[in-house]
Design a protein around this motif. Structure first.
Motif, PDB file in Angstrom:
ATOM      1  N   LEU A 428      -8.525   1.503   3.161  1.00  8.94           N
ATOM      2  CA  LEU A 428      -7.095   1.784   3.306  1.00  8.94           C
ATOM      3  C   LEU A 428      -6.311   0.501   3.559  1.00  8.94           C
ATOM      4  O   LEU A 428      -5.206   0.314   3.035  1.00  8.94           O
ATOM      5  N   ILE A 429      -6.897  -0.403   4.359  1.00  6.35           N
ATOM      6  CA  ILE A 429      -6.243  -1.686   4.621  1.00  6.35           C
ATOM      7  C   ILE A 429      -6.175  -2.511   3.333  1.00  6.35           C
ATOM      8  O   ILE A 429      -5.154  -3.126   3.014  1.00  6.35           O
ATOM      9  N   SER A 430      -7.270  -2.505   2.573  1.00  5.32           N
ATOM     10  CA  SER A 430      -7.280  -3.239   1.297  1.00  5.32           C
ATOM     11  C   SER A 430      -6.242  -2.684   0.334  1.00  5.32           C
ATOM     12  O   SER A 430      -5.603  -3.433  -0.408  1.00  5.32           O
ATOM     13  N   ALA A 431      -6.074  -1.351   0.321  1.00  2.57           N
ATOM     14  CA  ALA A 431      -5.073  -0.732  -0.566  1.00  2.57           C
ATOM     15  C   ALA A 431      -3.664  -1.183  -0.184  1.00  2.57           C
ATOM     16  O   ALA A 431      -2.831  -1.468  -1.059  1.00  2.57           O
ATOM     17  N   TRP A 432      -3.383  -1.250   1.105  1.00  4.09           N
ATOM     18  CA  TRP A 432      -2.073  -1.705   1.572  1.00  4.09           C
ATOM     19  C   TRP A 432      -1.823  -3.146   1.152  1.00  4.09           C
ATOM     20  O   TRP A 432      -0.728  -3.490   0.674  1.00  4.09           O
ATOM     21  N   LEU A 433      -2.849  -3.990   1.292  1.00  5.33           N
ATOM     22  CA  LEU A 433      -2.707  -5.394   0.893  1.00  5.33           C
ATOM     23  C   LEU A 433      -2.539  -5.515  -0.626  1.00  5.33           C
ATOM     24  O   LEU A 433      -1.759  -6.346  -1.103  1.00  5.33           O
ATOM     25  N   GLY A 434      -3.273  -4.681  -1.383  1.00  2.95           N
ATOM     26  CA  GLY A 434      -3.121  -4.689  -2.832  1.00  2.95           C
ATOM     27  C   GLY A 434      -1.715  -4.284  -3.252  1.00  2.95           C
ATOM     28  O   GLY A 434      -1.147  -4.846  -4.195  1.00  2.95           O
ATOM     29  N   LYS A 435      -1.133  -3.332  -2.536  1.00  2.00           N
ATOM     30  CA  LYS A 435       0.235  -2.909  -2.820  1.00  2.00           C
ATOM     31  C   LYS A 435       1.231  -4.023  -2.505  1.00  2.00           C
ATOM     32  O   LYS A 435       2.175  -4.265  -3.274  1.00  2.00           O
ATOM     33  N   ARG A 436       1.016  -4.719  -1.387  1.00  2.00           N
ATOM     34  CA  ARG A 436       1.909  -5.839  -1.039  1.00  2.00           C
ATOM     35  C   ARG A 436       1.810  -6.948  -2.091  1.00  2.00           C
ATOM     36  O   ARG A 436       2.820  -7.570  -2.449  1.00  2.00           O
ATOM     37  N   LEU A 437       0.610  -7.178  -2.600  1.00  2.00           N
ATOM     38  CA  LEU A 437       0.434  -8.183  -3.650  1.00  2.00           C
ATOM     39  C   LEU A 437       1.184  -7.779  -4.913  1.00  2.00           C
ATOM     40  O   LEU A 437       1.886  -8.599  -5.527  1.00  2.00           O
ATOM     41  N   HIS A 438       1.077  -6.531  -5.307  1.00  2.00           N
ATOM     42  CA  HIS A 438       1.771  -6.075  -6.515  1.00  2.00           C
ATOM     43  C   HIS A 438       3.287  -6.158  -6.343  1.00  2.00           C
ATOM     44  O   HIS A 438       4.014  -6.526  -7.274  1.00  2.00           O
ATOM     45  N   ASN A 439       3.769  -5.845  -5.135  1.00  2.00           N
ATOM     46  CA  ASN A 439       5.208  -5.970  -4.858  1.00  2.00           C
ATOM     47  C   ASN A 439       5.667  -7.423  -4.983  1.00  2.00           C
ATOM     48  O   ASN A 439       6.743  -7.700  -5.533  1.00  2.00           O
ATOM     49  N   ALA A 440       4.863  -8.357  -4.460  1.00  3.34           N
ATOM     50  CA  ALA A 440       5.195  -9.784  -4.572  1.00  3.34           C
ATOM     51  C   ALA A 440       5.199 -10.215  -6.042  1.00  3.34           C
ATOM     52  O   ALA A 440       6.044 -11.015  -6.475  1.00  3.34           O
ATOM     53  N   GLU A 441       4.278  -9.674  -6.801  1.00  2.00           N
ATOM     54  CA  GLU A 441       4.204  -9.965  -8.242  1.00  2.00           C
ATOM     55  C   GLU A 441       5.466  -9.477  -8.948  1.00  2.00           C
ATOM     56  O   GLU A 441       6.068 -10.204  -9.762  1.00  2.00           O
ATOM     57  N   LEU A 442       5.889  -8.254  -8.646  1.00  2.00           N
ATOM     58  CA  LEU A 442       7.097  -7.688  -9.273  1.00  2.00           C
ATOM     59  C   LEU A 442       8.358  -8.456  -8.855  1.00  2.00           C
ATOM     60  O   LEU A 442       9.273  -8.668  -9.667  1.00  2.00           O
ATOM     61  N   THR A 443       8.395  -8.909  -7.585  1.00  2.00           N
ATOM     62  CA  THR A 443       9.539  -9.677  -7.102  1.00  2.00           C
ATOM     63  C   THR A 443       9.678 -10.991  -7.875  1.00  2.00           C
ATOM     64  O   THR A 443      10.783 -11.377  -8.276  1.00  2.00           O
ATOM     65  N   GLU A 444       8.541 -11.659  -8.113  1.00  2.00           N
ATOM     66  CA  GLU A 444       8.589 -12.923  -8.848  1.00  2.00           C
ATOM     67  C   GLU A 444       9.005 -12.688 -10.295  1.00  2.00           C
ATOM     68  O   GLU A 444       9.787 -13.462 -10.862  1.00  2.00           O
ATOM     69  N   GLN A 445       8.503 -11.618 -10.912  1.00  2.00           N
ATOM     70  CA  GLN A 445       8.877 -11.311 -12.287  1.00  2.00           C
ATOM     71  C   GLN A 445      10.367 -11.018 -12.414  1.00  2.00           C
ATOM     72  O   GLN A 445      11.022 -11.435 -13.371  1.00  2.00           O
ATOM     73  N   ALA A 446      10.921 -10.297 -11.418  1.00  2.00           N
ATOM     74  CA  ALA A 446      12.352  -9.990 -11.432  1.00  2.00           C
ATOM     75  C   ALA A 446      13.174 -11.261 -11.274  1.00  2.00           C
ATOM     76  O   ALA A 446      14.239 -11.412 -11.902  1.00  2.00           O
ATOM     77  N   ALA A 447      12.694 -12.201 -10.422  1.00  2.00           N
ATOM     78  CA  ALA A 447      13.410 -13.458 -10.201  1.00  2.00           C
ATOM     79  C   ALA A 447      13.457 -14.301 -11.471  1.00  2.00           C
ATOM     80  O   ALA A 447      14.446 -14.945 -11.806  1.00  2.00           O
ATOM     81  N   ILE A 448      12.331 -14.296 -12.206  1.00  2.00           N
ATOM     82  CA  ILE A 448      12.258 -15.066 -13.447  1.00  2.00           C
ATOM     83  C   ILE A 448      13.162 -14.461 -14.519  1.00  2.00           C
ATOM     84  O   ILE A 448      13.860 -15.154 -15.265  1.00  2.00           O
TER      85      ILE A 448
END
Length: 449
Positions: A428-448
């Motif tokens: 469950l902790i790994s899933a939360w971290l994976g979700k935070r990583l995907h959110n950071a990925e989407l944030t960078e894509q939106a910025a670009i």
């Protein structure tokens, strides 16, 4: 197909072969040692679980202590040269390990007591020799770890990196599979000879890896491993995607470490299965991770993304819970003698048990492979080795913590089967971290955009 083309290239094949042989030999030795001690030396679930945890901890410890130095060397020296030197040293350490296996097989028995703070382990000199060789194997893997992924962007095109990473990961687990199968089925004295021979072949393969000189400015190497480790991790974690990738990988391998600690004593004492069946457990796990590695590369179509990571590790946790439930049902109708492979397969619920284990490993492979690609594609090529090294420091610290937790739970008298639920909770902790990583990925894509 990019993957198949890479296997025909000298810029990839020798590295792939060397890594494959290294993983094969590590697991042939490690599994032969653990299975021999669990099945032929100790005779209690607590002692067997404790030994398995100590062995895992000793193998992981060098990653925590020496990864900063390994990362600096990989970025500041020729990576191919380091590979050759490390593989040459492997011949010597496998001779030490083979000596321990041989002496244990011959019944050489010199009592040794090892204090561990909150407990003392009573063992013998051959086992100490085997554990020392296992620790040295961890040292070897520490220095090879930053190179096997960081060298890929240096030798491969940008659109080949994910395929190369997936191939290395899948090849590693196929090698783990082969080493684990042999360790469970061949006599221990044959395994002792095999690890020496494989180390020699691995050195020959390592000599064919093309040069990979340092990129960027060559800096002075900091030999203060504590200061270097802190600095390395701090300098790496400023990028949100790398930060969450490292944390998610760390929790994944903590889960993997705890599971691997539990499998041999669980197979013997809960499933009542022979050492050949114990090796089948490890084989199914390795096959599943290889399948997951290839599957996620196909789904992502070469794109580095954590899109499937959260759901993958949640599925992994669900399969761990299912595996635990089947184990409890198995105990309700437990065999009275150790089952061989044929008897195990014929036993009710055996197929379900193996499918649960396969589900754990496939989901785990789908979770972790894209995360490693983040570490080599989100930083400058000249920093890739140190990024992998920082990842290894955090990973190994978490894994050592997992090993100590397993040791403490075993010492407190908590049954091996119940400890499976710890692994499920960590998913469950790994899933939360994976979700935070995907959110950071989407944030960078939106910025670009």
């Amino acid at each position: 197909m990019t993957t198949l083309k890479l296997l025909r290239r000298r810029r990839f094949l020798p590295l792939f072969t060397t890594q494959l042989l290294n993983a094969f030999n590590d697991n042939l030795y490690k599994t032969a040692m653990v299975l021999f001690v669990v099945y032929f030396v100790y005779n209690s679930e607590a002692a067997e679980g404790l030994f398995s945890a100590v062995a895992s901890g000793l193998f992981i410890l060098p990653f925590f202590v020496l990864s900063a130095l390994a990362g600096q060397l990989a970025d500041m020296r020729d990576k191919a040269s380091i590979i050759r030197k490390v593989k040459f040293c492997e011949i010597g350490l496998m001779i030490i390990g083979a000596s321990g296996l041989y002496l244990a097989w011959r019944g050489y028995d010199l009592p040794v007591s090892i204090p561990l703070g909150f407990m003392t382990i009573d063992t013998t000199f051959p086992i100490v020799l085997m554990l020392f060789a296992l620790f040295l194997t961890g040292v070897q893997s520490t220095f090879l770890g930053p190179i096997k992924y960081a060298i890929l962007p240096q030798h491969l095109q940008e659109d080949e990196v994910l395929a190369g990473t997936g191939l290395v990961e899948a090849g590693t687990y196929v090698a783990i599979l082969a080493g684990t199968i042999l360790a469970g089925w061949i006599p221990v004295e044959i395994a002792a000879a095999g690890i020496i021979l494989t180390s020699m072949i691995g050195y020959i393969s390592a000599r064919q890896v093309p040069p990979a000189p340092p990129l960027g400015d060559v800096e002075k190497i900091d030999l203060n491993i504590i200061r270097a480790s802190i600095k390395l991790v701090r300098n790496t974690m400023h990028d949100a995607q790398v930060y969450y990738a490292i944390l998610a990988i760390s929790f994944f391998w903590t889960i993997g470490a705890v599971l691997f600690i539990q499998f041999p004593p669980l197979a013997k004492n809960v499933i009542m299965a022979s050492k050949e069946v114990a090796s089948v457990f490890l084989v199914v796990f390795s096959v599943g991770v290889a399948i997951g590695s290839v599957t996620i590369n196909h789904l992502l179509k070469g794109t580095v993304s954590a899109r499937y990571s959260p759901v993958s590790v949640i599925a992994m946790g669900a399969f761990v819970v299912a595996f635990y439930v089947v184990c409890k049902m198995w105990q309700a109708d437990q065999p009275t003698e150790l089952l061989n492979v044929a008897e195990f397969i014929a036993w009710p619920m055996a197929t379900v048990l193996l499918l649960c284990l396969l589900g754990i490993s496939v989901a785990g492979g789908m979770f972790v492979v894209p995360l490693y690609a983040f570490l080599t594609t989100r930083v400058a090529t000249s920093q890739a080795s140190r990024t992998i090294a920082a990842n290894n420091i955090v990973n190994s610290g978490a894994m050592v913590g997992g090993s100590l937790m397993a040791m403490a739970l075993t010492a407190a008298g908590i049954p091996i089967a119940e400890q499976l639920l710890l692994s499920a909770g960590m998913c469950l902790i790994s899933a939360w971290l994976g979700k935070r990583l995907h959110n950071a990925e989407l944030t960078e894509q939106a910025a670009i955009a």
